[in-house]
Design an enzyme around this catalytic site. Structure first.
Site, PDB file in Angstrom:
ATOM      1  N   ASP A 260       8.913  -9.837  40.136  1.00 19.93           N
ATOM      2  CA  ASP A 260       8.524 -11.230  40.319  1.00 19.93           C
ATOM      3  C   ASP A 260       7.283 -11.250  41.218  1.00 19.93           C
ATOM      4  OD1 ASP A 260       8.346 -13.962  40.179  1.00 19.93           O
ATOM      5  OD2 ASP A 260      10.470 -14.328  40.552  1.00 19.93           O
TER       6      ASP A 260
HETATM    7  C1  NOJ Z   1       7.724 -16.762  40.407  1.00 17.63           C
HETATM    8  C2  NOJ Z   1       8.932 -17.175  39.643  1.00 17.63           C
HETATM    9  O1  NOJ Z   1      10.105 -16.806  40.348  1.00 17.63           O
HETATM   10  C3  NOJ Z   1       9.014 -16.584  38.245  1.00 17.63           C
HETATM   11  O2  NOJ Z   1      10.080 -17.175  37.560  1.00 17.63           O
HETATM   12  C4  NOJ Z   1       7.719 -16.769  37.523  1.00 17.63           C
HETATM   13  O3  NOJ Z   1       7.809 -16.223  36.221  1.00 17.63           O
HETATM   14  C5  NOJ Z   1       6.605 -16.118  38.310  1.00 17.63           C
HETATM   15  N1  NOJ Z   1       6.505 -16.727  39.621  1.00 17.63           N
HETATM   16  C6  NOJ Z   1       5.251 -16.199  37.601  1.00 17.63           C
HETATM   17  O4  NOJ Z   1       4.783 -17.490  37.613  1.00 17.63           O
END
Ligand code: NOJ
Length: 716
Positions: A260
């Protein structure tokens, strides 16, 4: 490839949006162009638009030394340009067919915009409405999560039923790689607080939080994203036990793991890595192939290697997985395949129709005590549409609405006006989402006095749900409560329409307002879908994919709790209950009214004695006792009445839909396998124990209102 080339493939860079040249395209900064040219990145996120992706890809393919194509990724959760309801709302449709279709449409649009990978579906079971990301989830039930997972993976990755098995062809121009996120148990963050640690039993991990991911892997999902959070003391980004031993080795996942955002470097803040090199080593060793937007892999993976924290073979294995995904996506054959053909006007129209269908299928009629609905469109009256979300296109789209355009979104007001020609339809805002606006409130109250009926549009704004939107008190904000209480006390008919990404805990509202509809965040066609429901053009058919609590103190809450030795008994103090709140939710999982009543009778299950491997059939008669054509979703729950461990009071194992004309009786059929009678042991292995099982069938997870039948599982 040099070490630097290899590391480049493991780096995902975030697009900086220095300016919006046209609003519909992202923009590449010069520094990013240089990073692509020198092979320092292998993938990019937050990039979209055919021109920009083609431009960036051109630099990678034609100007970089190795010419390796880039992978473009974006958060396409519930639509790209055409926005469908947010996932929790879509889950309320209980329709795998619909879930697949909306993902397919989203994949079409995003690939036409040059994007090859979506960070979806989100498969975190959610039982705590304080957690803002409940809006992105399928709700509380793991079996439902499995159905959601397979439908979404099939939809995004393309190829239709059965085609998305591991190794399926992802190279079609309209196929998008899906990412199952966020493994695992992110939905169980402590006290519903975003990014907080997760401490849960191994049993509930395997029983509740992992099944949807397992199903996604079986359906051939291309990528997995570990959660930001730690699980029982181990940050998921460095959790080799789960990512490597369970997911890769036991489940056989051979796709790509993407961290993430910034999560690799955050291993330092978790306190398990002393510096970036240790963080990079931990993540890589756990099987995280791509570092999304942290400095760990680009800055410190080489150092981790030179310090002996990892081996080059580990880097190679990750690089091979990334390159294999690019091969599967057809990027080496034609890096410009996606983004080459814009979607047609006919496709766009079809997607809008689908968005309207999905939005109305997601709306849940929670209560209608006075029978206000449906409105009789042919008897014109004065309708007041009041509230901060009455005419708020951007709040219809919900969080993560990709390239959804509010200018192309039908507000509640616009939809109702279009559907009620001849009616006088008037608007008043009444309050801000969180700001008290006294003059606006007075205007709204005056309007409500004048009008015959009010549609009161309250709830949560789009930015109150999604990532980093935990709410300690997930109710209706004060400004709106003031408006609603004053308006309802006028005593004229009020239909409350809730815009929300979670069950809103507001008992006062359900006590005072006779009619309440949960509309969630319905997407591009919000107003038209609402009008379809309110006018009775389509009877509501959505049902709750989560228990709707009566009080914050009941959280976390699920219908599938384990029994206690002292079940709640109002007459006995020392039983499992609250002093100051009910035990049961306000509305149970599966609750949802419509404009008719359905009666269930004659549950039959066969065979009544089964052995491992047998198929179990159940059927029930359902009668439409009203005078409106409507669709019903029937549920089959299982209760393992005697086992070596405490089994939930019931667990969803099948569902069936049936559409019935007034007065008609039909048969809803369910099919189960004996695998549905098994449970997971602490190590995550399924275990099937002989004995008696109860089948409970009905309209919602209300134990007292279900028909039951027993079957017995015998040993061979
Ligand atoms: C953080 C989020 O937790 C995740 O779900 C997302 O895909 C990413 N950022 C990218 O935007």
């Amino acid at each position: 490839m040099t070490l630097e080339d290899k590391i480049g493939q493991l780096v995902m860079l975030v697009m900086v949006r220095p300016e919006f040249a046209s609003g519909s395209q992202s923009v590449i900064a010069d520094s990013q162009r240089e990073a692509i040219r020198t092979g320092k990145i292998g993938s990019m996120l937050d990039i979209w638009g055919a021109d920009v992706t083609r431009d960036a890809q051109g630099v990678a393919v034609k100007e970089s030394r190795l010419g390796i194509p880039l992978l473009f990724a974006h958060d396409v959760l519930h639509g790209y340009e055409t926005i469908f309801p947010t996932p929790l709302g879509e889950a309320a449709a209980f329709s795998p067919e619909l879930w697949e279709k909306t993902a397919r449409a989203a994949a079409w649009e995003m690939t036409a915009g040059g994007v090859a990978l979506t960070f979806a579906p989100m498969l975190d079971a959610a039982r705590d409405p304080r957690w803002g990301r409940m809006v992105e989830s399928f709700g509380e039930d793991p079996w439902l999560g499995g159905r959601f997972a397979e439908a979404k993976v099939r939809g995004f990755q393309g190829g239709g039923q059965g085609a998305a098995q591991a190794g399926a062809d992802l190279s079609a121009a309209d196929a998008a790689a899906a990412t199952a996120k966020h493994l695992g148990a992110y939905g169980a963050v402590t006290a519903g607080r975003e990014y907080a640690a997760v401490d849960i039993s191994s049993r509930s991990l395997h029983e509740v939080h992992l099944p949807a991911f397992r199903t996604a892997v079986d359906a051939g999902v291309a990528a997995i994203m570990p959660a930001f959070t730690s699980l029982n003391g181990e940050p998921m980004t460095g959790n080799a036990n789960l990512l490597q031993d369970l997911v890769r080795k036991r489940w056989g996942f051979n796709g790509v793991m993407i961290s993430d955002f910034g999560a690799v470097a955050e291993l330092i803040a978790h306190g398990v890595a002393g510096d970036l090199a240790e963080a990079a080593a931990l993540a890589l060793a756990a099987g995280v192939d791509i570092d999304m937007a942290s400095e760990a892999y680009p800055q410190a993976l080489a150092e981790a290697l030179s310090r002996g924290l990892i081996t080059e073979a580990q880097i190679d294995a990750a690089v091979v997985r990334v390159l294999m995904l690019k091969v599967r996506l057809g990027l080496f054959d034609d890096a410009f395949r996606r983004g080459a053909t814009p979607i047609t006007a006919a496709q766009r129209d079809a997607h809008r129709q689908l968005a309207r269908e999905a939005a109305r299928a997601s709306m849940v009629l929670l209560q209608d005590r006075d029978g206000l609905l449906p409105l009789n469109a042919n008897a014109p009256r004065h309708l007041a549409v009041i509230g901060p979300f009455a005419d708020a296109p951007s709040d219809m789209l919900g969080p993560w609405h990709a390239e959804g355009d509010e200018a192309a979104t039908v507000s509640f007001l616009a939809g109702l006006k279009a559907a009620l020609p001849g009616w006088q339809v008037s608007l008043a805002k009444g309050a801000g989402a969180e700001a008290v606006e006294p003059r606006a409130r007075n205007d709204a109250l005056d309007l409500a006095e004048e009008a015959d009926i009010t549609v009161l549009c309250i709830g949560e704004a789009s930015n109150m749900c999604g990532e980093a939107t935990s709410r300690a008190d997930p109710g209706i904000p004060h400004s709106q409560r003031q408006l609603a209480e004053a308006l309802i006390s006028i005593g004229k008919p009020v239909i409350v329409v809730l815009t929300c990404g979670r069950p809103l805990i507001a008992p006062w509202l359900f006590d005072t307002a006779g009619c309440v509809l949960a509309a969630w965040f319905p997407g591009s066609e919000a107003g038209n879908a609402l009008a379809d429901i309110l006018t009775g053009a389509h009877a509501p058919c959505g049902k709750l994919p989560i228990s709707w609590p009566a009080s914050v103190g009941q959280i976390p809450i699920t219908y599938a709790e384990r029994p206690t030795g002292r079940p709640a008994n109002p007459a006995e103090q020392q039983t499992s209950k609250y002093w100051d709140a009910p035990v049961l939710p306000l509305f149970p999982f599966g609750h949802g009214l419509t404009y008719t009543r359905f009666a269930y009778a004659n549950l039959r299950v066969s065979p009544q004695t089964v052995r491992a491997g047998d198929t179990i059939h159940a059927e029930v008669e359902i009668t439409n006792e009203g005078n409106v054509h409507a669709e019903e979703t029937a549920f089959l729950f299982v209760r393992d009445t005697l086992a070596s461990t405490v089994r939930p009071v019931m667990e969803l194992k099948a569902m069936a839909k049936i559409a019935l004309a007034p007065g008609k009786t039909g048969v809803a059929r369910f099919t189960l396998s004996t695998d549905d009678l098994a449970f997971y042991d602490d190590a995550g292995n399924p275990r099937l124990e002989t004995g008696r099982f109860k089948m409970l069938v009905g309209a919602r997870a209300d134990r007292d209102a279900l028909l039951t039948a027993d079957i017995t599982l015998q040993s061979d």
